[in-house]
Enzyme design. Structure first.
Site, PDB file in Angstrom:
ATOM      1  N   ASP A  98      -1.449   3.325  -0.392  1.00 66.17           N
ATOM      2  CA  ASP A  98      -1.527   1.884  -0.154  1.00 66.17           C
ATOM      3  C   ASP A  98      -0.244   1.307   0.439  1.00 66.17           C
ATOM      4  O   ASP A  98       0.832   1.882   0.308  1.00 66.17           O
ATOM      5  CB  ASP A  98      -1.758   1.146  -1.478  1.00 66.17           C
TER       6      ASP A  98
ATOM      7  N   HIS B 283       1.537   5.047  -3.146  1.00 65.71           N
ATOM      8  CA  HIS B 283       2.032   4.117  -2.119  1.00 65.71           C
ATOM      9  C   HIS B 283       2.918   4.872  -1.135  1.00 65.71           C
ATOM     10  O   HIS B 283       3.953   5.406  -1.540  1.00 65.71           O
ATOM     11  CB  HIS B 283       2.806   2.977  -2.777  1.00 65.71           C
TER      12      HIS B 283
HETATM   13 NI    NI Z   1      -1.206  -2.724  -2.734  1.00 67.10          NI
END
Ligand code: NI
Length: 473
Positions: A301, A443
């Site tokens: 992400d 992430h």
């Molecule tokens: Ni996010």
């Protein structure tokens, strides 16, 4: 001479003292103003005799809290319930303190909502739903239900109402499992083995379970027995199906209430033809499943990132793995060549909104704009459209979802990589929680996450996992 000199010294000291005092008053006023920008506590009558409702709203720069709880005529009941409400607050404030450095862009939020259901005369179910978001990707959702006899100033334990025997629990598991399977919404998200463990656990006093005058309701915390996408699942069982699980005393009491209402809302939509594209496979206990056909979806992400994303792409290529990248529109705009590379290497393109706003705080139109604009950016960078969508903070409501064509994709394993910034800790979380059908959240903007990717790929490959996109899953 001497006394004139002393007078002068005193005068200087006095002025200095006043300055210091003034400074402290100034600092105190400042800190007071920012410590609590808004605090309101109201008490209202409820529609039930003898039950008042308390609402507390607190708004500061760092956090917002909205707390609701009931007050009864009984001090004993009030002490317990107020104690619960303040422990929820304290836990939240401790998390806010711990993560305060992450709270610069977005205030933490706590909401403690409450419902009251009359069960039989003077007996009420008080059902709390706690939702909190502090930092990172995950919103917490927990539930707690009390059953109180307002007349006798007593709490009624669930195990006083349910016949608590081993055999009964086994049957209760079968019943709950069947109800979950009948639910179109929850069936694909259920962890059957975890439900089994939950029911059998002798320490389980059925915290989130309560009664209304028509049904028994089993409400679960987020992640307790389902994947996160189910939120706090709630399974209702009509009282006539509950008869054999009840103690004689309560069978009688509830039967009377049931007869009075004489209403059965059977929710039997046994739908097998559920072909929502989002459908996760039911996750089974995979101890004996043959190696090699287990699947996992790695998701990244908040990127793309000019260095880290490319490194991850190389690693994925090395392990012949496909992953999904949930990207922010404003970063796509900035690094279109990275998006093109992700697409060319056959990974799935995901939409994570334009700049990571909580969609539930926007109007419908604004929300659609956030998503649409990002779709456009991805399409013009990659030459094809995004095929998956993940709302920031996992926050989505029906209004937003209805406006967006792709279903919201959540995750089953949150690596907390943004918080630990520690490759070993990230790998550990994966090792402890992995199962067939897992969706792993990471992430690609953090270098420490890049370091965790190869160990994770290596470990999961050895365990016989195939790496697929979320849509394939
Ligand atoms: Ni996010």
């Amino acid at each position: 001479m001497k006394s004139a000199k002393a007078k002068k010294t005193y005068r200087i000291l006095l002025i200095l003292g006043l300055f210091i005092l003034g400074y402290f008053i100034f600092v105190m006023l400042q800190s007071n103003a920012s410590a609590s920008d808004r605090y309101e506590r109201t008490v209202d009558l409820s529609k039930y005799p003898g039950v008042d409702l308390v609402t507390e709203i607190t708004e500061t720069k760092k956090y917002n809290m909205a707390i609701h709880y009931p007050i009864f005529k009984s001090d004993k009941i009030n002490r317990e319930i107020e104690g619960y409400a303040s422990s929820v607050k304290d836990d939240f404030l401790a998390m806010v303190e711990e993560d305060k450095e992450f709270l610069k862009d977005r205030a933490a939020v706590l909401s403690l909502a409450m419902e009251i259901h009359p069960v039989v005369e003077n007996v009420y179910s008080i059902v709390f739903s706690e939702g909190s978001y502090v930092a990172g990707a995950n919103a917490q959702q927990k539930t707690k239900a009390y059953i109180v006899d307002a007349n006798k100033s007593q709490f009624i334990q669930k195990t006083e109402i349910l016949k608590d025997t081993k055999q009964n629990r086994e049957q209760l598991y079968e019943l709950l499992n069947k109800k979950f399977k009948e639910s179109k919404e929850y069936s694909p998200l259920l962890f059957e083995d975890e439900l089994k463990i939950w029911v059998a656990d002798p320490n389980n006093k059925f915290n989130g379970m309560y009664f209304t005058d028509k049904e028994a309701v089993f409400k679960f915390d987020k992640y307790e027995v389902t994947a996160g996408a189910a939120g706090m699942p709630s399974i209702s069982i009509p009282l006539d199906e509950m008869q054999k699980y009840l103690t004689d005393e309560w069978k009688e009491k509830l039967q009377i209430a049931n007869d009075k209402n004489d209403k059965t809302d059977d929710i039997n939509n046994n739908t097998q033809g559920n072909n929502k594209p989002k459908g996760e496979k039911p996750v089974k206990d995979d101890v004996d499943s043959s190696k090699g056909d287990k699947r996992v979806a790695l998701t990244f992400d908040d990127g793309p990132h000019p260095k880290n994303t490319l490194k991850i792409l190389d690693l994925l290529d090395k392990y012949d793995a496909k992953a999904t990248f949930f990207m922010l529109g404003n970063r796509v705009d900035f690094y279109p060549e990275i998006v093109k590379e992700i697409a060319d290497q056959g990974h799935e393109l995901g939409n994570h909104t334009w700049n990571h706003k909580d969609l539930t705080t926007l109007s419908k139109v604004e929300g659609i704009k956030e998503v649409e604009r990002t779709n456009q950016a991805i399409k013009s960078a990659a030459g094809r459209e995004s095929t998956a969508f993940r709302p920031p903070y996992g926050a989505v409501n029906k209004q937003v979802q209805s406006a967006i064509s792709s279903p919201a994709v959540f995750w089953t394993i949150d690596t907390l990589d943004w918080k630990s910034r520690n490759p070993d800790a990230i790998l550990n979380i994966v090792q402890e929680n992995i199962r067939d059908g897992s969706i792993i959240l990471m992430h690609d903007i953090h270098a420490t996450t890049v370091e965790a990717v190869e160990p994770i790929l290596k470990y999961l490959k050895n365990e016989g996992y195939k790496f697929v996109s979320v849509s394939e899953l």
